[in-house]
Each structure stands twice: as C-alpha cells, then as structure tokens.
Design an enzyme around this catalytic site. Structure first.
Site, PDB file in Angstrom:
ATOM      1  N   TYR A   1       0.859  -1.189   0.000  1.00 20.16           N
ATOM      2  CA  TYR A   1       0.000   0.000   0.000  1.00 20.16           C
ATOM      3  C   TYR A   1       0.891   1.232   0.000  1.00 20.16           C
ATOM      4  O   TYR A   1       1.897   1.291   0.712  1.00 20.16           O
ATOM      5  CB  TYR A   1      -0.881   0.037   1.253  1.00 20.16           C
ATOM      6  CG  TYR A   1      -2.281  -0.440   0.990  1.00 20.16           C
ATOM      7  CD1 TYR A   1      -3.085   0.237   0.069  1.00 20.16           C
ATOM      8  CD2 TYR A   1      -2.819  -1.549   1.636  1.00 20.16           C
ATOM      9  CE1 TYR A   1      -4.369  -0.189  -0.205  1.00 20.16           C
ATOM     10  CE2 TYR A   1      -4.099  -1.982   1.371  1.00 20.16           C
ATOM     11  CZ  TYR A   1      -4.881  -1.303   0.456  1.00 20.16           C
ATOM     12  OH  TYR A   1      -6.147  -1.721   0.189  1.00 20.16           O
TER      13      TYR A   1
ATOM     14  N   THR B   1      -4.863   5.010 -21.698  1.00 16.88           N
ATOM     15  CA  THR B   1      -4.696   3.692 -21.094  1.00 16.88           C
ATOM     16  C   THR B   1      -3.335   3.165 -21.534  1.00 16.88           C
ATOM     17  O   THR B   1      -2.726   3.699 -22.463  1.00 16.88           O
ATOM     18  CB  THR B   1      -5.804   2.715 -21.530  1.00 16.88           C
ATOM     19  OG1 THR B   1      -5.938   2.793 -22.942  1.00 16.88           O
ATOM     20  CG2 THR B   1      -7.121   3.038 -20.866  1.00 16.88           C
TER      21      THR B   1
ATOM     22  N   LYS C   1      -3.153  -0.718 -24.722  1.00 20.63           N
ATOM     23  CA  LYS C   1      -3.569  -0.839 -26.128  1.00 20.63           C
ATOM     24  C   LYS C   1      -2.305  -0.779 -26.993  1.00 20.63           C
ATOM     25  O   LYS C   1      -1.446  -1.639 -26.828  1.00 20.63           O
ATOM     26  CB  LYS C   1      -4.588   0.260 -26.445  1.00 20.63           C
ATOM     27  CG  LYS C   1      -5.856   0.145 -25.567  1.00 20.63           C
ATOM     28  CD  LYS C   1      -6.951   1.077 -26.005  1.00 20.63           C
ATOM     29  CE  LYS C   1      -8.227   0.832 -25.236  1.00 20.63           C
ATOM     30  NZ  LYS C   1      -8.370   1.641 -24.028  1.00 20.63           N
TER      31      LYS C   1
ATOM     32  N   ASP D   1      -7.634  12.448 -25.152  1.00 20.86           N
ATOM     33  CA  ASP D   1      -7.685  11.066 -24.660  1.00 20.86           C
ATOM     34  C   ASP D   1      -7.019  10.205 -25.731  1.00 20.86           C
ATOM     35  O   ASP D   1      -7.623   9.913 -26.769  1.00 20.86           O
ATOM     36  CB  ASP D   1      -9.148  10.668 -24.441  1.00 20.86           C
ATOM     37  CG  ASP D   1      -9.289   9.230 -23.969  1.00 20.86           C
ATOM     38  OD1 ASP D   1      -8.324   8.451 -24.114  1.00 20.86           O
ATOM     39  OD2 ASP D   1     -10.372   8.868 -23.472  1.00 20.86           O
TER      40      ASP D   1
ATOM     41  N   ARG E   1      -2.829  -3.439 -18.027  1.00 32.20           N
ATOM     42  CA  ARG E   1      -4.039  -2.606 -17.984  1.00 32.20           C
ATOM     43  C   ARG E   1      -3.857  -1.533 -16.920  1.00 32.20           C
ATOM     44  O   ARG E   1      -3.686  -1.845 -15.744  1.00 32.20           O
ATOM     45  CB  ARG E   1      -5.257  -3.454 -17.632  1.00 32.20           C
ATOM     46  CG  ARG E   1      -5.471  -4.617 -18.561  1.00 32.20           C
ATOM     47  CD  ARG E   1      -6.811  -5.246 -18.329  1.00 32.20           C
ATOM     48  NE  ARG E   1      -7.802  -4.516 -19.060  1.00 32.20           N
ATOM     49  CZ  ARG E   1      -8.165  -4.788 -20.316  1.00 32.20           C
ATOM     50  NH1 ARG E   1      -7.612  -5.789 -20.952  1.00 32.20           N
ATOM     51  NH2 ARG E   1      -9.079  -4.070 -20.929  1.00 32.20           N
TER      52      ARG E   1
ATOM     53  N   GLU F   1      -0.553   4.890  -0.489  1.00 33.95           N
ATOM     54  CA  GLU F   1      -1.352   6.078  -0.789  1.00 33.95           C
ATOM     55  C   GLU F   1      -0.492   7.335  -0.738  1.00 33.95           C
ATOM     56  O   GLU F   1       0.364   7.475   0.146  1.00 33.95           O
ATOM     57  CB  GLU F   1      -2.494   6.248   0.218  1.00 33.95           C
ATOM     58  CG  GLU F   1      -3.663   5.326  -0.019  1.00 33.95           C
ATOM     59  CD  GLU F   1      -3.569   4.053   0.782  1.00 33.95           C
ATOM     60  OE1 GLU F   1      -2.433   3.637   1.109  1.00 33.95           O
ATOM     61  OE2 GLU F   1      -4.620   3.474   1.074  1.00 33.95           O
TER      62      GLU F   1
HETATM   63  N1  DSN Z   1     -13.102  -0.688 -24.381  1.00 35.16           N
HETATM   64  C1  DSN Z   1     -12.109   0.160 -25.020  1.00 35.16           C
HETATM   65  C2  DSN Z   1     -12.262   0.153 -26.475  1.00 35.16           C
HETATM   66  O1  DSN Z   1     -12.552  -0.900 -26.987  1.00 35.16           O
HETATM   67  O2  DSN Z   1     -12.059   1.150 -27.151  1.00 35.16           O
HETATM   68  C3  DSN Z   1     -12.083   1.517 -24.483  1.00 35.16           C
HETATM   69  O3  DSN Z   1     -12.405   1.536 -23.163  1.00 35.16           O
END
Ligand code: DSN
Length: 411
Positions: free
Chosen positions: A53, A227, A230, A201, A236, A55
């Site tokens: 932990y 994120t 990807k 984003d 993730r 924080e």
């Molecule tokens: N679920 C993702 C996508 O497929 O674009 C984004 O959160």
C-alpha cells in the site's frame, strides 16, 4: 506464463487460464483496443510490488516501507517524460487504475458539477467516459456532442462553430473508434478561442504517438489521458499528463478523490513496457501496425466492404456492414465461429441499437505483435469476406485460421 504452481492448488482456475491461452493462440484477435504485452511485462505484473500500500505521491506517502515504491514510481514517471519528450511544464501521474477513472478524475478536477463539456458523440466514435448519458461523466456535467461529417471525418470548422455557440468549459479530443488522424493543435486553438480546457484522450493511439506514426498532442493541449494496454502494449492501467499548474486540481481527484492505494504491480509492469517502448523495435512495430491496418482496409474495399471514412490512418478500421446483408452483431458472431474475433460497433448516424449496431470495428495491434504483416492481412480480409458472404464457410475457415495462427505464436 506457465501455471505450474497454480495447477497444484486450483485446477479449475488453471483450466480456465489454459483455455483462454488456447483461445488466444488459435484465433485472430482483431479487437482494436487489445494487445499482447511481453513476457517481461507479465512477469513484472506478478512481482512482489503487488503487496504494498502506498497512498500518496512519491516521497509523500501515508504508509511506511515505501522506499522502493517511491523509486519505482519516480522511474516510471521519468520514462513517461522521456517517451513523450516532456519538459518541466508537465506533470505525470501513473496511478489511475484505468482509462475511465483517469478521465473522471480530470473532469472532476478541472470542472464543477453542472459545467459544460464538449465531446464526440458515442456512436460517432467517442467513449462512454467522455460524457455518455449512462456514465457518471454524463450525469455530473452538461454534455454537448460534436459529430463526424457524413463522410466520417472530424469537421474542425463545424466543431469550432459549435464551441463558440455552446461555450463549453472543456473540450475532449481522442476516440475509441475513429480511424483517422486527429489534429490536436487545431483542437487546442478552438479551445483557446472559447476559453475551454483542451483534453486529449490518446488511449488508442498512445503507442502510435510514441512510435512517431501519429501526431502528438504535446505541447498543444492542457491535459492528456491514456490507457496503457492498447498500442502502448503495457499492463491494464492509465496515465494522466497535465500542465504543471493543473496538477493539484487533477491529481487530488485520482487520490484521495476516487482511488485508494495505487496498484504498484501494474506500475512496475508499466515501467517495463515503457522501457520496451523506447526501442527501435517498438518504433518499427508501430509503423507495421499502421501498414497492416492500411493493407487490411485496402483488401476489404476490394471485397466491397463499406469503410467509414473510406480507409484508415491509424490502427483501426470501422466497417458499415449493412451492404453485406448482416448486422454488426451477426457479423461478429459469424466471424467468431471462424476464429476471427472482432467487436460489433455503432457507426456515425447509426439508426440501429447499440446492442445490434450497423458496424464492426477491427484493429491490427495484437496481430502485429504476433508478427503478422500485409500478406496475412490480405488473407484475413479474404476470409472475412467469405464468412460474411457465406456463414456456412465458418468451420472450414476456422481450420485455416488455426493453421495460420500456429505460425505466429503469442509473445
Ligand atoms: N473498451 C475500449 C475500447 O474498446 O475502445 C475503451 O475503453
């Protein structure tokens, strides 16, 4: 990753892991938002850092025993800075659990409930967390949506006009299903003209930006979220990067606003992914992702598939499947029977329900990680056409898909 130890204590979960591994090995993953992180990233994900932990921010924690965590988190922030070429005007936070909480922290940090935001409509390629009605982001704020034009492109003059009329406090650029390049500089200029914050984003395209195959949102916008699993090819998770002067407002919404202790094993794995992303090999990978998407798009057009915007500049292709006499849901199901994994997707101006929309979305990040190139993309387009034209061919094609998959092992 092997399951030697889990096997001894939990056969049921072992069985599911093995089935999921086999499913991935034997199918073609065309989900545009998925990828295969390296074994090194997955090893880091199960490291001892899962315990702790911590924080707070590096060197300002609420718990003892954080000396290694502080060094780890600082290193991962530094790697983020290097990759996006950030100077001291920018602040980095690698703690968000994923993209939706990252976006929510930014909105709640910069705005008051009831303020107006402007984003791309969900069926046009926007994301739930960007003000969709069903999301808290759509309940806490007034939302005005801009749309793509009838050809499927962002129309910057129309966006500017709408911004001048609506005077939002924040404008979001960055999407889940937009196959073309985004002009972040233009978005920032529009935002400046109306006195709005500009948020990018880049969840889908973060890796492409790092690889230099998509324009960067820096230094134009005020805040960037992404994120990390990807095209960036990490675990993730998510990152927020904002102008230094906004960091207090935003980072306090990550913790203690909506999160507790950071997931340090994820931050550890993210660090490893960012190290990999510095390599020439990764740069070549991102270029191949785009080449593959283009090859797939061109081959699909030859088979009379109707591509939104007529093609792609990035890693994804959005198809209006209705001219083939099937819905998005049917196409997804038929293709899955052949071992070709895609997701049904709304298309701009879709008149069908989101549960059975008019389109499918496909992307090349995962298959490019497996080493596939243009030749394989053309083969996949050929199979997609066969399955959609004659769903009875699915089982025969599934056998061929398996054969191809064998030649391209997972990392
Ligand atoms: N679920 C993702 C996508 O497929 O674009 C984004 O959160």
């Amino acid at each position: 990753m092997d399951v030697n130890i889990i096997k001894k204590i939990d056969p049921k979960i072992t069985n599911l892991i093995e089935k999921e591994r086999k499913r991935n090995e034997e199918t073609l993953n065309l989900i545009a938002s998925e990828n295969y992180p390296s074994k090194a990233v997955r090893e880091a994900l199960s490291s001892i850092f899962v315990v702790k932990y911590s924080e707070g921010r590096p060197y300002k924690r609420y718990y003892g025993g954080t000396e290694n965590i502080d060094k780890l988190e600082t290193l991962v922030e530094e790697r983020t800075r290097t990759l996006f070429r950030l100077n001291k005007d920018w602040a980095v936070n690698v703690q968000p659990y994923s993209g939706s909480p990252a976006n929510y922290a930014v909105l709640r940090g910069l705005l008051r409930p009831g303020d107006k935001i402007m984003s791309l409509a969900l069926p046009h390629g926007g994301h739930l967390s960007q003000g969709a009605k069903v999301s808290l982001s759509g309940k806490d704020f007034k939302v005005v949506n801009y749309l793509l034009n009838k050809k499927g492109f962002l129309e910057y003059d129309a966006i500017e006009e709408l911004a001048k009329k609506e005077k939002p406090k924040l404008i979001i650029a960055g999407y889940s299903a937009y196959p073309r390049k985004v002009n972040f500089k233009r978005f920032a200029q529009i935002s400046n003209k109306v006195g709005a914050y500009c948020m990018a984003d880049i969840a889908h395209i973060a890796g492409l930006i790092i690889g230099g195959v998509h324009p960067s949102p820096f230094p134009w916008v005020d805040v960037v979220t992404m994120t990390t699993h990807k095209t960036l090819r990490g675990p993730r998770g998510a990152i927020i990067i904002c102008k230094e002067k906004l960091k207090k407002k935003i980072f306090s919404k990550v913790f203690p606003g909506i999160q507790g202790g950071p997931h340090n094993h994820t931050i550890c794995a993210l660090g490893v992914a960012l190290k990999e992303d510095q390599s020439i090999k990764f740069k070549k990978y991102t270029a191949q992702v785009v080449k593959n998407a283009r090859a797939l798009a061109e081959a699909l057009i030859k088979y009379d598939f109707n591509l939104i915007s007529g093609g792609t500049d990035n890693h994804l292709v959005l198809i209006d499947i209705t001219n083939k006499g099937v819905s998005g849901k049917e196409a997804q199901e038929f293709l899955e029977k052949a071992g070709i994994i895609v997701n049904k997707n709304a298309i701009p101006y879709d008149e069908r329900s989101p549960f059975d929309p008019s389109g499918i979305r496909i992307g090349t990040p995962a298959l490019t990680t497996r080493g596939m190139k243009e030749k394989e993309m053309r083969k996949i387009a050929f199979w997609m056409n066969q399955v959609i034209s004659n769903p009875k061919s699915s089982l025969r094609i599934e056998r061929e898909v398996k054969k191809l998959c064998k030649k391209f092992p997972l990392p």
